[in-house]
Write a protein that holds these residues in place. Structure first.
Motif, PDB file in Angstrom:
ATOM      1  N   PHE A  45       0.908  -1.161   0.087  1.00  7.41           N
ATOM      2  CA  PHE A  45      -0.081   0.408   0.284  1.00  7.41           C
ATOM      3  C   PHE A  45       0.863   1.431   0.031  1.00  7.41           C
ATOM      4  O   PHE A  45       2.070   1.255   0.780  1.00  7.41           O
ATOM      5  CB  PHE A  45      -0.790   0.066   1.202  1.00  7.41           C
ATOM      6  N   ASP A  46       0.458   2.237  -0.470  1.00  2.59           N
ATOM      7  CA  ASP A  46       1.145   3.563  -0.803  1.00  2.59           C
ATOM      8  C   ASP A  46       1.417   4.136   0.875  1.00  2.59           C
ATOM      9  O   ASP A  46       0.662   3.970   1.457  1.00  2.59           O
ATOM     10  CB  ASP A  46       0.395   4.671  -1.574  1.00  2.59           C
ATOM     11  N   SER A  66      -1.281   6.280   1.849  1.00  2.37           N
ATOM     12  CA  SER A  66      -2.575   5.571   1.488  1.00  2.37           C
ATOM     13  C   SER A  66      -3.449   6.407   2.750  1.00  2.37           C
ATOM     14  O   SER A  66      -3.265   6.691   3.503  1.00  2.37           O
ATOM     15  CB  SER A  66      -2.308   4.287   1.841  1.00  2.37           C
ATOM     16  N   LEU A 122      -6.382   4.556   2.736  1.00  5.69           N
ATOM     17  CA  LEU A 122      -7.447   3.524   2.836  1.00  5.69           C
ATOM     18  C   LEU A 122      -8.005   3.363   4.410  1.00  5.69           C
ATOM     19  O   LEU A 122      -7.075   3.237   5.279  1.00  5.69           O
ATOM     20  CB  LEU A 122      -6.505   2.093   2.370  1.00  5.69           C
TER      21      LEU A 122
END
Length: 335
Positions: A4-5, A8, A10
């Motif tokens: 995941f960046d 992120s 998220l």
């Protein structure tokens, strides 16, 4: 590989989002708040890491089911972990929030689990299989905290002062020592276990044993510490007691209804501090000898208090003002 960046945003990972893949290593971003049921089930995870500033709150049922995780640190922000979240892994070292400690068995079913630790300000419990060590730092074990947890052994530290209602009810604990620091044992605290041995540390400060505290166990011998003032209703009912002793210089004042009913006690001396023996307190035992210490303070003997025993001789203290119905019915008293 799943990454995941670093930036992120998220927040939610849904049900079965990455189920049945070959993910072996995973870092959950700090933005994630919810990991739903079976999100990473049936992968090849050996390494699972949560960001140090994680916002994670909830881990769903079976979220990491059937992986190969061996070591795990669950963020302190997590408040909910559903059943089987980490079932079928290789976890043998866990750090997790203290408030979830009572659910360890459901959360980590079918793992080696020799060690569970808690965050620095609450390092109190170490869990080995179904053995619970309550270490220095804990003073109160809350209502129902370890109820119905398949525990076979509990070791209490000498910082514990209060064991609250239903704290260890419905387990399989077979032996227990109460440290001198404990002052209160709440209602049903150890009810419905497998206790055959119960001891209290020397210099005990225990003053209160609640209703049904040790009901329905298999305790055969018991010495009540001199510090105990109150024994609640049915506290030791339905055990296997054949020997019951009260410490010298006992401060016991009240013995509750059915407190020792349905045991096998054969001989009993009531301390002179006792003022009330309540209804059925010693009913359905095997008493053939009952005596009262000199200078008795006893005023009330309740209904059926000693019914269904084998008492053959009895001297009632002069202090007694009330004897309830059937108090000594169905005995062998002849003099």
């Amino acid at each position: 590989t799943l990454t995941f960046d670093n930036s992120s945003n998220l927040s939610f990972i849904g049900q079965r989002a990455f189920r049945n893949n070959d993910i072996s290593s995973l870092i959950i971003p700090n933005s994630v708040q919810t990991i739903d049921a079976s999100a990473f089930a049936f992968n090849e995870l050996t390494s699972l890491t949560f960001d140090s500033s994680s916002s994670l709150v909830s881990i769903g049922s079976g979220a990491f089911y059937d992986n190969s995780i061996s070591s795990l640190t669950i963020p302190s922000s997590v408040t909910t972990i559903s059943n089987s979240a980490f079932k079928n892994n290789d976890i043998n070292d866990v750090i997790m929030p203290f408030d979830l400690s009572h659910r360890a068995i459901e959360i980590f079913d079918n793992n080696p689990l020799p060690l569970i630790r808690y965050y620095t300000d609450e390092v109190a419990f170490i869990f080995e299989q179904y053995i619970l060590f309550i270490d220095n730092g804990v003073t109160t074990i809350s209502n129902g905290f370890y109820r119905d947890n398949s525990l076979v052994s509990v070791l209490l530290s000498d910082t514990v002062t209060d064991i609250c209602n239903n704290a260890f009810e419905e387990n399989s604990i077979s032996a227990l020592n109460i440290p001198s620091s404990v002052t209160t044992i709440g209602n049903s605290a150890f009810q419905d276990n497998s206790l055959n041995t119960l001891t209290f540390d020397n210099s005990s400060n225990l003053s209160f044993i609640g209703q049904r505290a040790f009901q329905n166990n298999d305790i055969s011998s018991l010495t009540i510490p001199e510090s105990v003032v109150t024994i609640g209703d049915s506290a030791f009912e339905d055990n296997s007691l054949n020997t019951l002793t009260f410490d010298n210089s006992s401060n016991l004042a009240s013995i509750g209804s059915s407190a020792f009913k349905n045991n096998d006690i054969s001989s009993l001396k009531i301390p002179n501090s006792v003022t009330t023996i309540d209804d059925s307190a010693f009913g359905d035992n095997s008493l053939n000898t009952l005596t009262f210490e000199d200078d008795s303070s006893l005023t009330t003997i309740g209904v059926a208090a000693f019914q269904n025993n084998f008492i053959s001789s009895l001297n009632i203290p002069e202090s007694v003002t009330t004897i309830g119905a059937s108090a000594f019915a169905f005995n062998d008293i002849s003099s």
